[in-house]
Design a protein around this motif. Structure first.
Motif, PDB file in Angstrom:
ATOM      1  N   GLU A 185       0.824  -1.212   0.000  1.00  0.00           N
ATOM      2  CA  GLU A 185       0.000   0.000   0.000  1.00  0.00           C
ATOM      3  C   GLU A 185       0.856   1.258   0.000  1.00  0.00           C
ATOM      4  O   GLU A 185       0.489   2.263  -0.636  1.00  0.00           O
ATOM      5  N   HIS A 186       1.984   1.239   0.682  1.00  0.00           N
ATOM      6  CA  HIS A 186       2.877   2.390   0.634  1.00  0.00           C
ATOM      7  C   HIS A 186       3.433   2.571  -0.780  1.00  0.00           C
ATOM      8  O   HIS A 186       3.626   3.708  -1.231  1.00  0.00           O
ATOM      9  N   GLY A 187       3.686   1.453  -1.469  1.00  0.00           N
ATOM     10  CA  GLY A 187       4.122   1.537  -2.858  1.00  0.00           C
ATOM     11  C   GLY A 187       3.054   2.139  -3.741  1.00  0.00           C
ATOM     12  O   GLY A 187       3.338   2.954  -4.626  1.00  0.00           O
ATOM     13  N   ASN A 188       1.790   1.736  -3.505  1.00  0.00           N
ATOM     14  CA  ASN A 188       0.676   2.309  -4.267  1.00  0.00           C
ATOM     15  C   ASN A 188       0.581   3.816  -4.045  1.00  0.00           C
ATOM     16  O   ASN A 188       0.329   4.584  -4.977  1.00  0.00           O
ATOM     17  N   CYS A 189       0.784   4.228  -2.787  1.00  0.00           N
ATOM     18  CA  CYS A 189       0.693   5.658  -2.466  1.00  0.00           C
ATOM     19  C   CYS A 189       1.815   6.449  -3.120  1.00  0.00           C
ATOM     20  O   CYS A 189       1.620   7.608  -3.497  1.00  0.00           O
ATOM     21  N   SER A 190       2.974   5.834  -3.246  1.00  0.00           N
ATOM     22  CA  SER A 190       4.098   6.515  -3.888  1.00  0.00           C
ATOM     23  C   SER A 190       3.823   6.777  -5.360  1.00  0.00           C
ATOM     24  O   SER A 190       4.388   7.701  -5.958  1.00  0.00           O
ATOM     25  N   ASN A 191       2.970   5.953  -5.955  1.00  0.00           N
ATOM     26  CA  ASN A 191       2.590   6.120  -7.360  1.00  0.00           C
ATOM     27  C   ASN A 191       1.084   6.350  -7.457  1.00  0.00           C
ATOM     28  O   ASN A 191       0.390   5.721  -8.267  1.00  0.00           O
ATOM     29  N   ASP A 222      -9.980   8.490  -6.805  1.00  0.00           N
ATOM     30  CA  ASP A 222     -11.014   7.706  -7.488  1.00  0.00           C
ATOM     31  C   ASP A 222     -10.491   6.381  -8.023  1.00  0.00           C
ATOM     32  O   ASP A 222     -11.266   5.450  -8.268  1.00  0.00           O
ATOM     33  N   LEU A 223      -9.178   6.277  -8.206  1.00  0.00           N
ATOM     34  CA  LEU A 223      -8.574   5.043  -8.723  1.00  0.00           C
ATOM     35  C   LEU A 223      -7.687   4.382  -7.670  1.00  0.00           C
ATOM     36  O   LEU A 223      -6.861   3.527  -8.009  1.00  0.00           O
ATOM     37  N   CYS A 224      -7.868   4.748  -6.413  1.00  0.00           N
ATOM     38  CA  CYS A 224      -7.023   4.218  -5.337  1.00  0.00           C
ATOM     39  C   CYS A 224      -7.086   2.694  -5.307  1.00  0.00           C
ATOM     40  O   CYS A 224      -8.162   2.108  -5.167  1.00  0.00           O
ATOM     41  N   PRO A 225      -5.932   2.007  -5.426  1.00  0.00           N
ATOM     42  CA  PRO A 225      -5.935   0.539  -5.457  1.00  0.00           C
ATOM     43  C   PRO A 225      -5.908  -0.098  -4.067  1.00  0.00           C
ATOM     44  O   PRO A 225      -6.008  -1.322  -3.953  1.00  0.00           O
ATOM     45  N   ASN A 226      -5.755   0.707  -3.018  1.00  0.00           N
ATOM     46  CA  ASN A 226      -5.690   0.147  -1.664  1.00  0.00           C
ATOM     47  C   ASN A 226      -7.040  -0.380  -1.223  1.00  0.00           C
ATOM     48  O   ASN A 226      -8.085  -0.009  -1.780  1.00  0.00           O
ATOM     49  N   ASP A 227      -7.030  -1.246  -0.208  1.00  0.00           N
ATOM     50  CA  ASP A 227      -8.266  -1.887   0.236  1.00  0.00           C
ATOM     51  C   ASP A 227      -9.320  -0.876   0.681  1.00  0.00           C
ATOM     52  O   ASP A 227     -10.510  -1.045   0.435  1.00  0.00           O
ATOM     53  N   PHE A 228      -8.891   0.180   1.345  1.00  0.00           N
ATOM     54  CA  PHE A 228      -9.787   1.184   1.876  1.00  0.00           C
ATOM     55  C   PHE A 228      -9.416   2.509   1.202  1.00  0.00           C
ATOM     56  O   PHE A 228      -8.365   3.072   1.456  1.00  0.00           O
TER      57      PHE A 228
END
Length: 317
Positions: free
Chosen positions: A62-68, A73-79
């Motif tokens: 999730e930290h990797g997702n946040c870095s990119n 609206d397209l947030c890939p994290n669970d919440f």
């Protein structure tokens, strides 16, 4: 987002799977975030980390997702708008790995924006006028002929932020399409960020709708009470309505009588104050009633500063 167990299920069975699993474990243990976590909580041993690999995987992923970040609206994290944060907590003398969901800056910014917008109500005003973004540069320099009036509005906003809610409002007069409503929406938005509630009413349609509200006394009462109690009240395009004595004396008069010396009321109009008084002094039902027009203006004129809004007609541009 895939969990660690879901990732492992996609791998082949047997020795190859075991090798890949061990490789993933080592990669997680060597991840900069995990190294930093163990440095912060040295009492967390390697066994504690291995027992919570699913949490550790989610934490790093999730930290990797946040870095990119692709946007809320397209947030890939669970919440949506949140990421996993890990910490070590003492539980019965043993330090355990604990996870919690933390809102990101973009989520907090959106939440703050929604709170600001919830403080402003509109009646019959185009929502685009309130939902669009504003900038001080656009307000001040989009039309240099409007600069002086924009400075007066900005000055009023600053004064309210510094001194608190004023008892005097502003009366924005001028030709069609010079941006009077735009300036008032900007003021409501800026002061909503400072915690003030606001209502903007497009008067011509409001007056027409009042005729149906006459048959719904509770709805009428709630509407009038909202306009009486809100911190900032804007009557937009006043003077363009088809006035009748009941609206003038029992609705507008009641609202303004309550607000004067209590809370500021604002107006936009194509009329100046003298022309507005003439407008209030005549109704299709009773003809000229100069004293009643003057009576309503006595609740407006002493409680506003007149601002002439010059500039070109921007409608349709």
């Amino acid at each position: 987002m895939e969990s660690l167990s879901e990732v492992l299920k996609q791998w082949p069975v047997g020795n190859k799977m075991s090798d890949k699993a061990r490789q993933l474990q080592e990669e997680l243990l060597d991840h900069p975030l995990v190294i930093k976590l163990r440095a912060k909580y040295p009492e967390l041993n390697e066994d504690s980390i291995r027992l919570n690999l699913n949490r550790v995987y989610q934490y790093t992923k999730e930290h990797g997702n946040c870095s990119n970040c692709p946007g809320l609206d397209l947030c890939p994290n669970d919440f949506e708008g949140h990421y996993t944060m890990l910490s070590g907590e003492d539980q019965g003398g043993v330090t355990q790995l604990v996870d919690r969901k933390v809102p990101c800056k973009k989520f907090l910014a959106r939440q703050s924006e929604q709170q600001v917008r919830s403080r402003v109500r509109s009646f019959y005003v185009d929502d685009l006028a309130l939902s669009r973004g504003y900038s001080a540069e656009e307000i001040m320099f989009k039309d240099l002929e409007r600069l002086k009036s924009a400075q007066q509005v900005m000055g009023y906003i600053d004064q309210t932020k510094q001194e608190g809610l004023q008892t005097r409002g502003l009366y924005l007069g001028g030709k069609f399409g010079t941006g009077k409503t735009f300036l008032m929406c900007y003021m409501l938005y800026e002061l909503a960020k400072a915690g003030y509630s606001g209502v903007i009413v497009y008067v011509p349609e409001f007056v027409e709708d009042l005729k149906s509200m006459f048959q719904e006394p509770q709805k009428l009462k709630e509407t009038v009470e909202l306009m009486k109690s809100t911190d900032l009240l804007v009557f937009d395009d006043i003077g363009a309505e088809n006035l009748n004595p009941w609206v003038r004396d029992h609705v507008m008069g009641t609202i303004l009588n309550y607000r004067m010396n209590r809370k500021p009321t604002f107006y936009t109009s194509n009329h100046d104050l003298d022309m507005l008084e003439k407008h209030f002094s005549f109704t299709s039902k009773d003809g000229d009633e100069l004293h009643k027009g003057q009576r309503l203006m006595d609740r407006i004129r002493p409680f506003v500063d007149y601002v002439l809004v010059s500039g070109e007609n921007k409608r349709g541009k």
